[in-house]
Design a protein around this motif. Structure first.
Motif, PDB file in Angstrom:
ATOM      1  N   THR A 182      32.520  -2.107   6.764  1.00 42.67           N
ATOM      2  CA  THR A 182      33.496  -2.096   5.700  1.00 42.67           C
ATOM      3  C   THR A 182      34.581  -3.208   5.764  1.00 42.67           C
ATOM      4  O   THR A 182      34.818  -3.890   4.763  1.00 42.67           O
TER       5      THR A 182
ATOM      6  N   GLU B 289      24.895   0.043   3.075  1.00 41.49           N
ATOM      7  CA  GLU B 289      25.763   1.167   3.627  1.00 41.49           C
ATOM      8  C   GLU B 289      24.938   1.746   4.845  1.00 41.49           C
ATOM      9  O   GLU B 289      25.737   2.422   5.494  1.00 41.49           O
TER      10      GLU B 289
ATOM     11  N   TYR C 283      26.926  -3.281  -3.733  1.00 44.35           N
ATOM     12  CA  TYR C 283      27.034  -2.141  -2.943  1.00 44.35           C
ATOM     13  C   TYR C 283      25.625  -1.261  -2.928  1.00 44.35           C
ATOM     14  O   TYR C 283      25.645  -0.782  -3.892  1.00 44.35           O
TER      15      TYR C 283
ATOM     16  N   GLY D 105      27.713   0.469   7.227  1.00 35.22           N
ATOM     17  CA  GLY D 105      28.989   0.732   6.360  1.00 35.22           C
ATOM     18  C   GLY D 105      30.026   1.419   7.164  1.00 35.22           C
ATOM     19  O   GLY D 105      30.687   2.382   6.575  1.00 35.22           O
TER      20      GLY D 105
END
Length: 336
Positions: A20, A37, A89, A15
């Motif tokens: 991202t 992440e 996520y 992440g």
């Protein structure tokens, strides 16, 4: 007919800046992205954990945590966008195992959950090697955390302007870091500290060190002097008892490349451990991509990480659309 993009998943591992951007590009491409992440332990090992102010990216000056804060804003945007159903996520979650399954992959996370994906973009990056002072890396960390000891001359070289400079490193690359900073910012006093290692400097490089009166000292560093809370570095004490004055330090000891998952899968890597890819970031394993600092033959910069991430995600989107187009054409022809 269910659209292929709704049933095809892209796993993004990491992440940071590249992960991202890859996720954002995939979501805006209307593809289904599953972002891992990274857990708290892995985050502390990442470059973005140490990056505070970013001054080489337009518009990033106001962020208190240069990479983490804008990434959080991006996650929030994706969770609130028209494409929020395409963004999964997995916060504080890392991938521990990756297996090939047909043309896709099975990803096992650190909670022993398994996730089936069709494509993977690996963005686990790297970390700079820290100097050991009194047999520990801890003495340098408070100074690195407030940007008076840094690692990247593209990102932070401008901070040396008007200050006495120490470069910690013994390689020819470390010598060149000191030369470039001397030339670019007209630093008056520059010292190379080998921290107990023999210098490995080529003859032509040594001539430049001599010309610029850059000092070389091999003795071990025993102490860092300064007040990190006041963003003040005063200098370094050597085992010989000598004190080297410095208002800023650059650390040039190489990089730890986080390529474990790529190696586990059997991808090709170069002599330094970076993963080799084609121009779109696809590795020697079909449908397995690498973006950001982990990719071989790239600058290790935020904007480079973004660019490689976009290239990889757009290439995946092209593959998805070509397959989707072929299925639609076949259905169209069958209905004629």
């Amino acid at each position: 007919m269910e659209s292929l993009s709704s049933k095809t998943r892209i796993g993004v591992i990491g992440g940071g800046a590249a992960g991202t951007m890859a996720t954002l590009r995939g979501v805006l491409n209307n593809d289904h992205v599953l972002l891992f992440e990274g857990n708290r332990k892995n985050k502390k090992k990442s470059r973005d954990f140490w990056v505070r102010k970013i001054e080489n990216i337009p518009g990033y000056f106001h962020f208190k945590k240069g990479i983490v804060d804008p990434n959080k804003e991006t996650y929030q945007f994706m969770q609130e966008s028209h494409f929020k159903d395409k963004f999964d996520y997995l916060k504080n979650t890392s991938v521990t195992k990756i297996e090939k399954k047909g043309e896709g992959f099975i990803l096992t996370d650190d909670k022993e959950n398994k996730h089936e994906v069709n494509y993977v973009i690996l963005t686990t990056g790297l970390m700079d090697v820290q100097p050991e002072i009194a047999e520990s890396i801890q003495p340098i960390l408070p100074f690195a955390n407030v940007q008076i000891a840094d690692y990247c001359i593209r990102c932070d070289g401008h901070h040396v302007f008007g200050k006495d400079l120490v470069v910690i490193g013994h390689s020819n690359i470390a010598a060149w870091v000191s030369i470039i900073l001397k030339e670019r910012y007209e630093v008056e006093n520059v010292t190379l500290l080998a921290n107990g290692h023999p210098f490995e400097v080529q003859e032509d490089t040594q001539e430049l060190l001599d010309m610029y009166k850059i000092k070389k000292l091999e003795a071990k560093i025993t102490e860092v002097q300064g007040v990190p809370k006041e963003k003040l570095l005063e200098g370094f004490v050597l085992e010989s008892g000598e004190k080297v004055q410095a208002g800023f330090a650059f650390i040039s000891l190489g990089m730890m490349v986080y390529n474990e998952l790529a190696v586990q899968l059997g991808t090709d890597v170069d002599e330094r451990g970076f993963v080799t890819t084609n121009t779109k970031g696809e590795t020697s394993i079909p449908n397995f991509y690498v973006a950001g600092d982990l990719r071989a033959n790239t600058k290790k910069q935020i904007y480079t990480a973004w660019d490689t991430a976009v290239d990889s995600m757009d290439d995946i989107n092209n593959k998805i659309r070509r397959q989707q187009r072929a299925e639609k054409l076949e259905q169209f022809r069958n209905n004629q």
